[in-house]
Design an enzyme around this catalytic site. Structure first.
Site, mmCIF file in Angstrom:
data_model
loop_
_atom_site.group_PDB
_atom_site.id
_atom_site.type_symbol
_atom_site.label_atom_id
_atom_site.label_comp_id
_atom_site.label_asym_id
_atom_site.label_seq_id
_atom_site.Cartn_x
_atom_site.Cartn_y
_atom_site.Cartn_z
ATOM 1 N NE ARG A 41 55.558 -10.160 53.488
ATOM 2 C CZ ARG A 41 55.343 -9.205 52.601
ATOM 3 N NH1 ARG A 41 56.008 -9.209 51.451
ATOM 4 N NH2 ARG A 41 54.458 -8.266 52.837
ATOM 5 C CE LYS A 206 54.619 7.737 45.702
ATOM 6 N NZ LYS A 206 54.038 6.889 44.652
ATOM 7 N N GLY A 356 55.534 -4.798 55.721
ATOM 8 C CA GLY A 356 56.814 -5.330 55.297
ATOM 9 C C GLY A 356 57.974 -4.468 55.765
ATOM 10 N N GLY A 380 50.321 -3.371 52.844
ATOM 11 C CA GLY A 380 49.076 -2.922 52.234
ATOM 12 C C GLY A 380 47.881 -3.664 52.815
HETATM 13 C C1 3PG Z 1 53.606 -6.988 49.797
HETATM 14 O O1 3PG Z 1 54.835 -7.057 49.750
HETATM 15 O O2 3PG Z 1 53.015 -5.982 50.227
HETATM 16 C C2 3PG Z 1 52.818 -8.168 49.388
HETATM 17 O O3 3PG Z 1 53.635 -9.272 49.134
HETATM 18 C C3 3PG Z 1 51.962 -7.827 48.191
HETATM 19 O O4 3PG Z 1 52.787 -7.478 47.129
HETATM 20 P P1 3PG Z 1 52.242 -6.480 46.011
HETATM 21 O O5 3PG Z 1 52.094 -5.144 46.689
HETATM 22 O O6 3PG Z 1 53.278 -6.484 44.920
HETATM 23 O O7 3PG Z 1 50.912 -7.001 45.533
HETATM 24 MG MG MG Z 2 53.124 -3.905 49.138
#
Ligand code: 3PG
Ligand code: MG
Length: 399
Positions: A41, A206, A356, A380
């Site tokens: 990242r 999940k 990720g 996400g």
């Molecule tokens: C992630 O790792 O999915 C992003 O950096 C967002 O992080 P978060 O899910 O803690 O908002």
């Molecule tokens: Mg996340």
């Protein structure tokens, strides 16, 4: 889409201007040592930062790391990230030990043209993630005071309605950075008219996290391959016993309903690797899915499943993959994820790795990143994009 881009901003000229860049530098850290275990990242925002440095901007970078609770917490400091970012940029990064306090103000004020500063973790401030507009707005005011313009290059966070993502762009001239543009360009190919067959592979632990995307994808995909911890809830829905494997009991009916509506598009594992315990050295065997012993838990998909999924992937023209097939961090349970990843690289298809964890898996397994069409920095965020949801960070750039 009426989004202004980094090139538009560069064309205006940024020399001597303060440019606030929201990045997603939320990198995985080693639990013991705190060392950065995957810097993907950080590398992903270098094109945007490099262009701004070259153009002589004063570059102020901000990001979150982990989920601290609105107050400073040393284990989530961005300090180590500042060091790594400096190495990758080939120039020191001036690190502010707070986000909008005295250190941040002094660091920004001292910045020379073409230099880069990194502010401490945005989430050390309650205003960043607050549901209260006024509280978020007050924090956004403080952040916006550091910039003459705002660049959003934090694709991984565009699905968060947070101050730095949603409220700051309302206060400054704003553009999308190179990473955000590339991510949106690629993902829009999947939601537009993907070349067929379009095969999606979903894993991870999940079902409940993936339910919305499964619902959204079912009508559009040709095949949906499901592995990872979440496959056991689907297997249970088919009437199979899953031993002590991960199981979301309250999702079994939902999974059964999805399978009934899926028109045969959903493929589930036919064999799994079961172990005595969730441990790297646990005794383990491969069994058919109808023969999972009651005292053992599934930690990976088996070789026949890999073969079946690989055959489906070899036909594909478009592939989206999110979520590991097993506990790939433990070598004994990594073969499923590796096998699927390799099948994706071999397919004559446009492939997108979302998330990720799957992106980290690709690198941790030593696979060649360039053999995938695109590796998204957003987990996400990419799923919510595919669901067709409005992403607050993107919407804020459109205004
Ligand atoms: C992630 O790792 O999915 C992003 O950096 C967002 O992080 P978060 O899910 O803690 O908002
Ligand atoms: Mg996340």
């Amino acid at each position: 889409m009426s989004i202004r881009t980094l090139d538009d901003l560069l064309a205006e000229g940024v020399s001597g201007r303060r440019v606030l860049v929201r990045a997603d530098l939320n990198v995985p850290l080693d639990k013991q040592t705190g060392a950065i275990t995957d810097d993907g990242r950080i590398r992903a925002v270098l094109p945007t930062l490099g262009a701004l440095v070259e153009a002589g901007a004063k570059v102020i970078v901000c990001s979150h790391l982990g989920r601290p609770k609105g107050a400073p917490d040393p284990q989530f400091s961005l300090g180590p990230v500042a060091g790594r970012l400096g190495e990758l940029l080939g120039a020191p990064v001036h690190f502010a030990t707070d986000t909008v306090g005295e250190s941040a103000r002094a660091t920004v004020a001292d910045l020379a043209d073409g230099q880069v500063a990194l502010l401490e973790n945005l989430r050390f401030n309650a205003g960043e993630t607050s549901k209260d507009e006024a509280e978020r707005g007050a924090f956004a005011d403080q952040l916006a005071a550091f910039g003459d313009a705002y660049v959003d290059d934090a694709f991984g966070a565009v699905h968060r309605k947070h101050a730095s993502v949603f409220d700051v762009p309302a206060r400054l001239p704003h553009v999308a950075g190179r990473l955000v543009l590339r991510e949106v360009e690629v993902l829009s190919k999947l939601t537009g008219a993907p070349e067929r067959p379009y095969v999606v592979v979903l894993g991870g632990s999940k079902v409940s996290d993936k339910l919305a995307v499964i619902e959204a994808l079912l009508p559009t995909v040709d095949r949906l391959l499901i592995g990872g911890g979440m496959c056991f809830t689907f297997l249970k829905a088919q009437g199979l016993e899953v031993g002590t494997s991960l199981l979301e009991k309250d999702m079994v009916d939902t999974c059964r309903n999805l399978l009934e509506r899926a028109d045969g598009k959903i493929m589930l594992p036919v064999d799994v690797v079961v172990a005595d315990a969730f441990a790297p050295d646990a005794a383990h065997d491969t069994v058919r899915v109808d023969g999972i012993p009651s005292h053992r838990l599934g930690l990976d998909v088996g070789p026949e499943t890999v073969a079946g999924f690989s055959a489906a992937l070899s036909q594909a023209k478009t592939i989206f993959w999110n979520g590991p097939m097993g506990v790939f961090e433990m070598p004994a349970f990594a073969a499923g994820t590796r096998g699927i990843a390799e099948a994706i690289t071999k397919a004559d298809a446009f492939s997108v790795v979302g998330g990720g964890d799957s992106a980290a898996a690709v690198r941790a397994l030593g696979l060649d990143e360039s053999s995938f069409g695109h590796i998204s920095t957003g987990g996400g965020a990419s799923l919510e994009y595919l669901e067709g949801k409005t992403l607050p960070g993107i919407a804020a750039l459109e205004n």
